[in-house]
Design a protein around this motif. Structure first.
Motif, PDB file in Angstrom:
ATOM      1  N   GLU A 149      24.879  64.621  25.366  1.00 47.38           N
ATOM      2  CA  GLU A 149      23.672  64.532  24.535  1.00 47.38           C
ATOM      3  C   GLU A 149      23.938  64.935  23.087  1.00 47.38           C
ATOM      4  N   SER A 150      24.826  65.898  22.895  1.00 51.70           N
ATOM      5  CA  SER A 150      25.149  66.350  21.533  1.00 51.70           C
ATOM      6  C   SER A 150      26.318  65.578  20.927  1.00 51.70           C
ATOM      7  N   ARG A 151      26.860  64.632  21.708  1.00 49.34           N
ATOM      8  CA  ARG A 151      28.009  63.827  21.253  1.00 49.34           C
ATOM      9  C   ARG A 151      29.129  64.736  20.737  1.00 49.34           C
ATOM     10  N   SER A 152      29.452  65.730  21.538  1.00 51.35           N
ATOM     11  CA  SER A 152      30.446  66.736  21.137  1.00 51.35           C
ATOM     12  C   SER A 152      31.814  66.503  21.772  1.00 51.35           C
ATOM     13  N   GLY A 153      32.010  65.347  22.376  1.00 53.94           N
ATOM     14  CA  GLY A 153      33.263  65.108  23.093  1.00 53.94           C
ATOM     15  C   GLY A 153      34.496  65.219  22.229  1.00 53.94           C
ATOM     16  N   HIS A 154      34.440  64.680  21.008  1.00 57.64           N
ATOM     17  CA  HIS A 154      35.611  64.764  20.139  1.00 57.64           C
ATOM     18  C   HIS A 154      35.830  66.180  19.609  1.00 57.64           C
ATOM     19  N   ARG A 155      34.745  66.935  19.466  1.00 52.65           N
ATOM     20  CA  ARG A 155      34.927  68.337  19.066  1.00 52.65           C
ATOM     21  C   ARG A 155      35.644  69.105  20.170  1.00 52.65           C
ATOM     22  N   LEU A 156      35.287  68.822  21.417  1.00 47.05           N
ATOM     23  CA  LEU A 156      35.991  69.445  22.533  1.00 47.05           C
ATOM     24  C   LEU A 156      37.437  68.990  22.571  1.00 47.05           C
ATOM     25  N   ALA A 157      37.678  67.694  22.393  1.00 48.53           N
ATOM     26  CA  ALA A 157      39.047  67.166  22.387  1.00 48.53           C
ATOM     27  C   ALA A 157      39.862  67.805  21.261  1.00 48.53           C
ATOM     28  N   GLY A 158      39.217  68.047  20.123  1.00 46.09           N
ATOM     29  CA  GLY A 158      39.911  68.706  19.017  1.00 46.09           C
ATOM     30  C   GLY A 158      40.307  70.124  19.361  1.00 46.09           C
ATOM     31  N   SER A 159      39.472  70.815  20.133  1.00 44.92           N
ATOM     32  CA  SER A 159      39.798  72.172  20.554  1.00 44.92           C
ATOM     33  C   SER A 159      40.962  72.174  21.539  1.00 44.92           C
ATOM     34  N   VAL A 160      40.992  71.159  22.426  1.00 39.81           N
ATOM     35  CA  VAL A 160      42.127  71.017  23.352  1.00 39.81           C
ATOM     36  C   VAL A 160      43.407  70.769  22.562  1.00 39.81           C
ATOM     37  N   GLU A 161      43.340  69.878  21.595  1.00 39.08           N
ATOM     38  CA  GLU A 161      44.509  69.577  20.767  1.00 39.08           C
ATOM     39  C   GLU A 161      44.977  70.820  20.009  1.00 39.08           C
TER      40      GLU A 161
ATOM     41  N   GLU B 143      53.888  77.687  19.603  1.00 42.76           N
ATOM     42  CA  GLU B 143      54.375  78.945  19.044  1.00 42.76           C
ATOM     43  C   GLU B 143      54.036  80.141  19.929  1.00 42.76           C
ATOM     44  N   ALA B 144      52.910  80.058  20.635  1.00 41.00           N
ATOM     45  CA  ALA B 144      52.416  81.212  21.403  1.00 41.00           C
ATOM     46  C   ALA B 144      52.522  80.947  22.903  1.00 41.00           C
ATOM     47  N   GLU B 145      52.495  82.011  23.679  1.00 38.61           N
ATOM     48  CA  GLU B 145      52.563  81.894  25.137  1.00 38.61           C
ATOM     49  C   GLU B 145      51.202  81.638  25.765  1.00 38.61           C
ATOM     50  N   ALA B 146      50.137  81.868  24.998  1.00 37.72           N
ATOM     51  CA  ALA B 146      48.790  81.669  25.535  1.00 37.72           C
ATOM     52  C   ALA B 146      47.853  81.254  24.409  1.00 37.72           C
ATOM     53  N   ALA B 147      46.794  80.540  24.773  1.00 35.82           N
ATOM     54  CA  ALA B 147      45.804  80.087  23.803  1.00 35.82           C
ATOM     55  C   ALA B 147      44.468  79.949  24.529  1.00 35.82           C
ATOM     56  N   ALA B 148      43.426  79.616  23.792  1.00 34.08           N
ATOM     57  CA  ALA B 148      42.104  79.411  24.387  1.00 34.08           C
ATOM     58  C   ALA B 148      41.508  78.110  23.870  1.00 34.08           C
ATOM     59  N   ILE B 149      40.870  77.388  24.771  1.00 31.83           N
ATOM     60  CA  ILE B 149      40.139  76.175  24.423  1.00 31.83           C
ATOM     61  C   ILE B 149      38.672  76.566  24.335  1.00 31.83           C
ATOM     62  N   LYS B 150      38.085  76.438  23.141  1.00 30.76           N
ATOM     63  CA  LYS B 150      36.738  76.961  22.926  1.00 30.76           C
ATOM     64  C   LYS B 150      35.806  75.892  22.370  1.00 30.76           C
ATOM     65  N   LEU B 151      34.564  75.947  22.823  1.00 33.16           N
ATOM     66  CA  LEU B 151      33.495  75.148  22.238  1.00 33.16           C
ATOM     67  C   LEU B 151      32.218  75.970  22.356  1.00 33.16           C
ATOM     68  N   ASP B 152      31.626  76.284  21.226  1.00 34.83           N
ATOM     69  CA  ASP B 152      30.416  77.114  21.218  1.00 34.83           C
ATOM     70  C   ASP B 152      29.350  76.418  20.391  1.00 34.83           C
ATOM     71  N   GLU B 153      28.442  75.743  21.070  1.00 36.60           N
ATOM     72  CA  GLU B 153      27.362  75.008  20.423  1.00 36.60           C
ATOM     73  C   GLU B 153      26.074  75.274  21.192  1.00 36.60           C
ATOM     74  N   ASP B 154      24.964  74.788  20.657  1.00 35.12           N
ATOM     75  CA  ASP B 154      23.691  74.956  21.350  1.00 35.12           C
ATOM     76  C   ASP B 154      23.780  74.363  22.751  1.00 35.12           C
ATOM     77  N   GLY B 155      23.582  75.205  23.753  1.00 38.04           N
ATOM     78  CA  GLY B 155      23.589  74.723  25.131  1.00 38.04           C
ATOM     79  C   GLY B 155      24.966  74.568  25.745  1.00 38.04           C
ATOM     80  N   ILE B 156      26.009  74.793  24.960  1.00 34.07           N
ATOM     81  CA  ILE B 156      27.381  74.679  25.480  1.00 34.07           C
ATOM     82  C   ILE B 156      28.167  75.899  25.027  1.00 34.07           C
ATOM     83  N   SER B 157      28.580  76.711  25.964  1.00 36.91           N
ATOM     84  CA  SER B 157      29.418  77.861  25.645  1.00 36.91           C
ATOM     85  C   SER B 157      30.619  77.826  26.580  1.00 36.91           C
ATOM     86  N   LEU B 158      31.783  77.570  25.986  1.00 34.99           N
ATOM     87  CA  LEU B 158      32.976  77.363  26.797  1.00 34.99           C
ATOM     88  C   LEU B 158      34.157  78.075  26.168  1.00 34.99           C
ATOM     89  N   SER B 159      34.905  78.818  26.972  1.00 36.17           N
ATOM     90  CA  SER B 159      36.150  79.434  26.534  1.00 36.17           C
ATOM     91  C   SER B 159      37.090  79.454  27.730  1.00 36.17           C
TER      92      SER B 159
END
Length: 418
Positions: A295-307, A315-331
């Motif tokens: 509904e928020s057409r946030s798919g590419h923003r999520l894909a950008g976070s994955v990228e 460079e690092a041994e660990a990372a986080a994939i994050k998306l924090d928008e209205d109605g979507i909180s993901l880490s």
């Protein structure tokens, strides 16, 4: 009238323009501000009614502007999607037109720099489409047609890994047998070539190209598998219905994890379908998250976070994939080991394609004196390991990761047209 010979690297993720002024060394043209690379992205704004390109397109989309975002269009060449149209505002536009819009923007950057070349060498992967010669020929024909429509009357093509080698060859002082490993955004290409100072002045290099091979594996595929392994389960992939008799349909999640397919999900019917799945799901909150993503057409923003997480894991041994928008909180936390396991099949395909290149060239691994690495994907540690593992005695040369192909195409244009 053009003052320079021109090569264009239209990439899945990034693009460059190489210029070889008469009597001078090739250089990259600044294509976005002072930057010599431009993300291969467009944003059609429904607010200011302008088309934004590159980093500006990404910024508009990430800022939440109302509009349509397109990226990884090169992946569509030769596919059935090229025969389809997609909705941009009130218009239905063909994908060939969309690619033409981006190539036209690159030509406008040339004109702004005082260059109006009628001749150009375009880069192409060894295979636009795996195991389908007809589709591969069609893909090149489509790209040539687009370039001609934008004012390039004479279009030649060069394999991208060969172009990277031509750029590197300008530094050599003796003949070497080299393997070029080009891990791009959408494809991985490999060439075994004989390089030398004398050969670089020849127009016809066919006898020096001992073999080429390629596979449709690139940076966006690594993003996709990382998303499927770590993110899409948080959206409902793999979860069951309340009665435990079936799982959620997979295709929604696979499409959402694929850069150039995301926009196809933004339809009222699919949103209604997902809302229906929520009612049946054992874990409805995950499907709610997926619906809000649509509904928020946030798919590419999520894909950008994955990228971004993939890049961080170089460079690092660990990372986080994050998306924090209205109605979507993901880490979602991800380790380098998890990423490598999730994408193991891709590195195995790369290893097989390298072996194919050696076999076709009639060369053993120990005969390779130099491995030339280029493309952003070559920066990923386990991809790099897979690329050089069997060449212990060879020198490893890191070419300009994002500019080597464009520079090599310009050098090729200088020889062909000069």
């Amino acid at each position: 009238m053009a003052h320079s010979y021109c090569g264009i690297d239209f990439g899945t993720t990034n693009s460059t323009i190489g210029l070889a002024p008469v009597g001078q060394e090739p250089r990259l043209l600044a294509v976005e501000g002072e930057q010599v690379t431009i993300p291969s992205a467009l944003f059609f704004s429904f607010e200011d009614h302008r088309t934004h390109f590159g980093r500006a397109a990404v910024a508009e989309y990430l800022d939440g502007a109302e509009g349509r975002f397109m990226r990884a269009l090169k992946s569509i060449l030769g596919s059935t999607l090229m025969d389809e149209r997609t909705q941009i505002g009130r218009e239905r536009v063909s994908f060939q037109q969309l690619i033409g819009t981006f190539i036209g923007h690159l030509r406008a950057r040339l004109a702004k720099a005082g260059e109006t070349p009628e001749k150009v060498v375009l880069g192409r992967p060894v295979f636009f489409v795996d195991d389908d010669e007809a589709a591969d020929r069609k893909a090149q024909s489509q790209l040539e047609e687009v370039a001609r429509a934008q004012g390039f009357a004479h279009v030649e093509f060069q394999f991208e890994p060969v172009a990277a080698a031509l750029h590197f060859e300008r530094r050599l002082e003796r003949e070497v047998l080299a393997l070029v490993v080009d891990i791009g955004g959408g494809t991985s290409d490999f060439s075994v070539l004989r390089l030398s100072p004398k050969a670089r002045k020849r127009v016809d290099r066919r006898e020096d190209i001992l073999s080429t091979s390629g596979v449709h594996v690139g940076g966006t595929d690594f993003d996709k598998l990382l998303s499927i392994a770590k993110v899409m389960p948080q959206m409902g992939m793999g979860s069951a219905t309340r009665d435990g008799k079936r799982q959620m349909p997979l295709w929604y999640f696979h499409e959402m994890a694929t850069w150039h397919r995301i926009n196809q999900l933004y339809t009222p019917q699919i949103i209604r379908d997902v809302r229906e799945l929520e009612r049946e799901a054992a874990e409805p909150q995950k499907l709610v998250r997926f619906r809000r993503l649509l509904e928020s057409r946030s798919g590419h923003r999520l894909a950008g976070s994955v990228e971004a997480a993939k890049i961080e894991l170089s460079e690092a041994e660990a990372a986080a994939i994050k998306l924090d928008e209205d109605g979507i909180s993901l880490s979602v936390a991800v380790t380098r080991g998890e990423f490598e396991l999730a994408t193991l099949e891709l590195t195995q395909k790369i290893e097989v394609a390298i072996e194919d290149a050696l076999l076709a060239a009639g060369a053993k691994a120990e005969a390779i004196e130099m491995v030339i690495l280029t493309g952003g994907g070559a920066l990923v540690p386990h991809v790099r390991r897979a690329a050089i593992a069997r060449f212990g005695a060879a020198a490893v040369a890191d070419a300009d990761q994002f500019g080597a192909v464009g520079l090599g195409l310009a050098a090729d244009a200088q020889v062909r047209f000069g």
